[in-house]
Design a protein around this motif. Structure first.
Motif, PDB file in Angstrom:
ATOM      1  N   ARG A   1      46.309 -74.663  67.346  1.00  0.00           N
ATOM      2  CA  ARG A   1      46.629 -74.638  65.910  1.00  0.00           C
ATOM      3  C   ARG A   1      46.462 -73.213  65.416  1.00  0.00           C
ATOM      4  NH1 ARG A   1      45.626 -79.666  62.903  1.00  0.00           N
ATOM      5  NH2 ARG A   1      45.560 -79.252  60.700  1.00  0.00           N
ATOM      6  N   ASN A   2      47.515 -72.601  64.955  1.00  0.00           N
ATOM      7  CA  ASN A   2      47.481 -71.194  64.528  1.00  0.00           C
ATOM      8  C   ASN A   2      46.790 -70.313  65.564  1.00  0.00           C
ATOM      9  OD1 ASN A   2      48.654 -71.953  62.092  1.00  0.00           O
ATOM     10  ND2 ASN A   2      46.650 -72.409  61.209  1.00  0.00           N
TER      11      ASN A   2
ATOM     12  N   ASP B   1      52.382 -73.263  66.858  1.00  0.00           N
ATOM     13  CA  ASP B   1      52.447 -71.926  66.294  1.00  0.00           C
ATOM     14  C   ASP B   1      51.417 -71.058  67.009  1.00  0.00           C
ATOM     15  OD1 ASP B   1      52.797 -69.734  64.728  1.00  0.00           O
ATOM     16  OD2 ASP B   1      51.476 -70.446  63.135  1.00  0.00           O
TER      17      ASP B   1
END
Ligand code: SF4
Lengths: 231, 290
Positions: free
Chosen positions: A167-168, B164
């Protein structure tokens, strides 16, 4: 270096309970650097035990000594020169697990107990902080993965790329930590070497990870059999 | 059983699958009810393998039950709970029980489940598991020993279009394709642009992609935000939209996504995740124009 931390005081007390003459043996290498089992820590532990046991009305004799390296038979000679281990009922070692076992081996008639929990092989990040970097897997892949170890730094030790949970750029298992595979990818991208992680990595060979492992230097192979016994 | 999942994938139709939940215990009433209810609405049912590292009935046994109740199961098989020997052995067992569709996953970390002190295995990963299963089809186990009788599978894997950064995810996607995946179920998608970006890459191969649509439950908004569900990344605006609303809002959001995906022909189908709300799947499909 090997990183360890002191066991909870209560647990140490239980390990030495019932013994009257206690020898605490510190180690001056890795565990001294990580402030867990060197000379200073041995002095503190010894003082704490003396106070606690006196308050409980227990008469014990505690002596402390720190040798430079507990994981090396040669260095254990120093211990022999300085104390007569036969005078003690128990040895409390504040070395890593390797050091505790070598003491046990050398003083096979004595009870040897650990004062530390050995945590990992890592690096010093700064004063008082260490982080894990190596699992000693005996088949290093750092040459392919941009100097970042997926076996150690990925919470699942995945060899072929990330799981679906980063996540990120942070790990799904611990959002405080970077996802190892995002780091590997970004590093290789910067170096123009993404090609290195395009191929499928085959399954790890656990057969090369003997348990327990023995390493014999080429130059000494004539002297030992494969189990490390003198021939 | 009507068409198999593999036949549905090959037919070119918009494929619909759904996740079902396995029992924690031996009472299979709810499992059978889910299967019977979803039988005519789906082309296959995804049977979890100790999802979220929470111990439930064996995926192999539950998948067999799905077959006996008239639906083709897609059996998840994770690398977290077994080493390569146990994985191969389960693959052979699954084949014997006519379970052909295998979803090869690494598996959520034990930290998320109800056995946090269990040893996470990860002897091999999902890419290597796919390769191993293809090897079994050719009559060899992962250590090159010969088999007596070969299985046949329809192998799938997962990927996350919402990842991401996306680069590392696409690199692994390529490896999974190379290792033998013929279909993918995505992690839940919310952002159509992200999905399109992912599909641009995925379309370079022949594999079939089903986008997972998760029905968001307003009461769980805080869990979606804090990372309690690995791989589930719900955008702020969607969280805002469903918080304080009723489950109907979650269904509306899911329906909107399905409509977008189907009308714009973005993927080959969808996989519905409506844990606890399986009985609303007809409403979700209706909201999605199906
Ligand atoms: S998020 Fe990254 S580091 Fe964490 S388990 Fe997944 S791949 Fe490994």
């Amino acid at each position: 270096m090997i990183v360890a931390k002191r066991k909870p005081f209560q647990e140490i007390k239980e390990l030495i309970s019932g013994y009257k003459k206690i020898l605490i043996v510190g180690c001056g290498t890795c565990v001294a650097v990580c402030l867990a089992g060197g000379e200073k820590e041995v002095a503190i532990l010894s003082a704490q035990l003396k106070i606690a046991l006196r308050l409980e009305g227990k008469a014990v004799e505690i002596k402390e000594i720190t040798i430079q390296r507990q994981c090396d038979r040669e260095f254990l000679q120093e211990l022999k020169r300085q104390v007569d281990v036969a005078d003690f009922d128990v040895i409390l070692s504040t070395a890593c697990g390797a050091g505790v076992q070598l003491l046990s081996d050398v003083y096979s008639e004595k009870v040897v107990v650990p004062g530390l929990d050995t945590a990992f092989i890592g690096v010093a990040e700064g004063p008082g902080i260490w982080s894990e970097r190596c699992r000693a897997c005996n088949q290093c892949v750092l040459g392919l993965t941009g100097g970042i170890c997926p076996v150690t730094m990925c919470a699942k030790g995945l060899p072929n790329g990330p799981c679906s949970g980063a996540r990120n750029g942070k790990c799904e298992v611990d959002p405080e930590k970077d996802c190892a595979w995002v780091k590997i990818y970004e590093r290789l991208e910067r170096l123009g070497r993404l090609d290195q992680i395009k191929e499928i990595v085959p399954p790890r060979r656990y057969s090369v990870q003997q348990n327990p492992a023995i390493a014999i230097h080429e130059a000494y192979k004539r002297r030992f059999d494969k189990d490390g016994k003198n021939v | 059983m009507g068409k198999t999942f593999k036949e549905a994938l090959a037919s070119g139709k918009f494929v619909i699958t759904a996740n079902i939940s396995s029992p924690k215990g031996v009472n299979v009433d709810s499992l059978i009810n889910q299967v019977k209810f979803l039988k005519d609405l789906t082309d296959g049912l995804v049977v979890p393998d100790n999802l979220l590292a929470t111990m439930t009935m064996s995926a192999c046994a539950a998948s067999r039950l799905v077959i006996e109740n008239g639906v083709d199961p897609i059996m998840s098989l994770n690398c977290r709970d077994r080493n390569r020997i146990a994985l191969a052995s389960d693959l052979l067992g699954a084949s014997l029980m006519d379970i052909k569709n295998i979803l090869c996953v690494s598996g959520d970390h034990t930290k998320f489940g109800d056995h946090i002190d269990a040893k996470p295995v990860y002897d091999i990963d999902s890419v290597q598991l796919l390769g191993m299963a293809r090897g079994l089809e050719k009559g060899r186990d992962i250590s090159h020993n010969e088999l007596n009788g070969y299985p046949q599978f329809c192998l799938g894997a997962v990927a996350n279009p919402e990842a991401d950064p996306l680069g590392p995810q696409l690199n692994k996607f390529d490896k999974k394709v190379q290792a033998g995946a013929e279909f993918f179920l995505t992690l839940p998608v919310f952002n159509i642009d992200n999905l399109k970006r992912f599909m641009e890459h995925a379309r370079k191969s022949e594999v079939k992609i089903l986008a997972s649509i998760r029905v968001l439950v307003p009461e769980e908004v805080h869990k979606y935000a804090d990372g309690s569900y690995p791989g589930l990344f719900v955008p702020e605006d969607v969280l805002e939209e469903i918080k304080d609303a009723s489950i109907d809002k979650g269904i509306e959001v899911a329906g909107r996504l399905i409509r977008d995906i189907k009308d714009r022909n973005i993927c080959d189908g969808i996989n519905l995740m409506a844990s606890g709300y399986e009985e609303r799947i007809p409403d979700i499909l209706k909201a999605g124009g199906i």
